[in-house]
Design an enzyme around this catalytic site. Structure first.
Site, PDB file in Angstrom:
ATOM      1  N   ASN A  88      -7.455  -0.228  -2.009  1.00 20.16           N
ATOM      2  CA  ASN A  88      -6.119  -0.495  -1.513  1.00 20.16           C
ATOM      3  C   ASN A  88      -5.276   0.713  -1.481  1.00 20.16           C
ATOM      4  OD1 ASN A  88      -5.853  -1.320  -4.228  1.00 20.16           O
ATOM      5  ND2 ASN A  88      -4.033  -2.655  -3.839  1.00 20.16           N
ATOM      6  N   CYS A 128      -8.958 -11.575   0.688  1.00 17.02           N
ATOM      7  CA  CYS A 128      -7.808 -12.596   1.378  1.00 17.02           C
ATOM      8  C   CYS A 128      -8.276 -12.996   2.829  1.00 17.02           C
ATOM      9  CB  CYS A 128      -6.740 -11.825   1.497  1.00 17.02           C
ATOM     10  SG  CYS A 128      -6.662 -10.434   2.671  1.00 17.02           S
ATOM     11  N   CYS A 131      -8.766 -10.301   5.167  1.00 17.71           N
ATOM     12  CA  CYS A 131     -10.106  -9.413   5.083  1.00 17.71           C
ATOM     13  C   CYS A 131     -11.184 -10.272   5.655  1.00 17.71           C
ATOM     14  CB  CYS A 131     -10.171  -8.954   3.539  1.00 17.71           C
ATOM     15  SG  CYS A 131      -9.241  -7.552   2.965  1.00 17.71           S
TER      16      CYS A 131
HETATM   17  N1  THU Z   1      -5.584  -6.717  -1.668  1.00 14.39           N
HETATM   18  C1  THU Z   1      -6.732  -5.964  -1.179  1.00 14.39           C
HETATM   19  O1  THU Z   1      -7.081  -4.795  -1.318  1.00 14.39           O
HETATM   20  N2  THU Z   1      -7.799  -6.918  -0.760  1.00 14.39           N
HETATM   21  C2  THU Z   1      -7.555  -8.511  -0.800  1.00 14.39           C
HETATM   22  O2  THU Z   1      -8.172  -8.797  -0.061  1.00 14.39           O
HETATM   23  C3  THU Z   1      -6.496  -8.775  -1.551  1.00 14.39           C
HETATM   24  C4  THU Z   1      -5.116  -8.115  -1.373  1.00 14.39           C
HETATM   25  C5  THU Z   1      -4.577  -5.769  -1.782  1.00 14.39           C
HETATM   26  C6  THU Z   1      -3.524  -5.490  -0.949  1.00 14.39           C
HETATM   27  C7  THU Z   1      -2.443  -5.079  -1.540  1.00 14.39           C
HETATM   28  O3  THU Z   1      -2.287  -3.745  -1.671  1.00 14.39           O
HETATM   29  C8  THU Z   1      -2.431  -5.756  -3.161  1.00 14.39           C
HETATM   30  O4  THU Z   1      -3.622  -6.174  -2.876  1.00 14.39           O
HETATM   31  C9  THU Z   1      -1.522  -6.928  -3.433  1.00 14.39           C
HETATM   32  O5  THU Z   1      -1.782  -7.857  -2.536  1.00 14.39           O
HETATM   33 ZN    ZN Z   2      -7.441  -8.489   1.991  1.00 12.89          ZN
END
Ligand code: THU
Ligand code: ZN
Length: 296
Positions: A88, A128, A131
């Site tokens: 992320n 999430c 995604c």
């Molecule tokens: N995040 C992801 O990279 N993938 C997901 O599906 C869940 C959330 C990241 C986004 C943000 O940078 C941090 O986690 C908090 O939500």
């Molecule tokens: Zn996500």
């Protein structure tokens, strides 16, 4: 600068860290090819799935979560057998919608490397809703296997039942499908030539706004991002975000950026220039070079 994988290496088993450390130099961007992967399986005696789950701390070390300090790592396995890590990225000082999720980073890593199919996605936290939607927009998206620590492997359709996707908008060629558009622009500037090529490979079936960003760093390296639209619109990945996550995966800093070019098709119903400028200007004092071109 200290190697960014030091902490993650300490979380690996001894056989895995011994086999992996030679790969984890300062240039490691999270790409492990199919041959390297089979050597790792051989040396560690892990199954492929065990190995990919064990590699997640390394993927998470590629993250830049400047707001949350929450490190998410993901791995996409391409149809070629190569694997691509992603993590992320949060932009300091800008609206949260500029964030790149680890899954999007890994998927775009695979796409930029020429993959036309993804068969597995491995991630250290449950993906999430955004995604799950992004994955459903890919070629055979509902069949992509999702692997999570402590969970049985299941296809995306398990995580996203009753899905909405490209076919609801009568789009039959999902994201990752091969396509190429040519543009009418003669240039001798290598950065513009690269951006034109990448814009031709972008995916914009809903607006025709074919677009790409290329960033050049002071060491002469370039990092591109293509526009990737979603039928659900909002999870679409902006080319600037894709380019920035590419740059961070390659161990560069925002202060290394020397030039930034955005190429957009003149036939698009929208423009990405405002969004690209917002993202760029929060991290670098570089003017965006914006060029609008006619497709041939
Ligand atoms: N995040 C992801 O990279 N993938 C997901 O599906 C869940 C959330 C990241 C986004 C943000 O940078 C941090 O986690 C908090 O939500
Ligand atoms: Zn996500």
């Amino acid at each position: 600068m200290q190697n960014r994988f030091i902490d993650s290496i300490s979380q690996l088993s001894k056989p895995l860290s011994t086999a992996l450390v030679p790969l984890l130099n300062d240039d490691f961007c999270g790409h492990i090819d199919a041959n390297q992967l089979s050597v790792l399986i051989d040396k560690t005696k892990l199954t492929e799935q065990e190995l990919l789950l064990a590699l997640l701390p390394v993927a998470a070390a590629l993250a830049s979560p400047s707001l949350s300090q929450f490190f998410v790592g993901a791995i996409a396995k391409g149809g070629s057998g190569d694997i691509y890590m992603g993590a992320n990225l949060e932009l300091p000082g800008e609206a949260l919608f500029h964030t790149v999720h680890a899954e999007q980073s890994a998927i775009s890593h695979a796409w930029l490397s020429g993959e036309t199919q993804i068969v597995d996605i491995v991630v250290n936290f449950s993906p999430c809703g955004h995604c799950r939607q992004f994955i459903n927009e890919l070629v055979d998206g509902s069949k992509i296997n999702i692997h999570l620590p402590g969970q049985a492997t299941a296809p995306l359709s398990h995580y996203l039942p009753y899905a909405f996707g490209p076919t609801d908008l009568n789009v039959t060629r999902p994201l990752l499908s091969k396509s190429n558009i040519e543009f009418n622009l003669e240039s001798s500037d290598p950065l513009i030539i690269e951006a034109l090529d990448q814009a031709g490979l972008s995916y914009a079936p809903y607006t025709n706004c074919h677009a790409a960003v290329v960033l050049e760093t002071h060491d002469g390296a370039t990092f591109c991002g293509r526009y990737a639209e979603n039928a659900a619109f909002n999870p679409s990945m902006q080319p600037m975000q894709m380019a920035l996550s590419n740059l961070i995966r390659h161990n560069r800093d925002y202060s290394d950026i020397k030039r930034a070019v955005l190429i957009e098709s003149s036939k698009g119903q929208i423009s990405l220039v405002g969004a690209a400028m917002d993202a760029l200007h929060t991290i670098a004092a570089v003017e965006l070079e914006h060029i609008v071109v006619d497709p041939s």
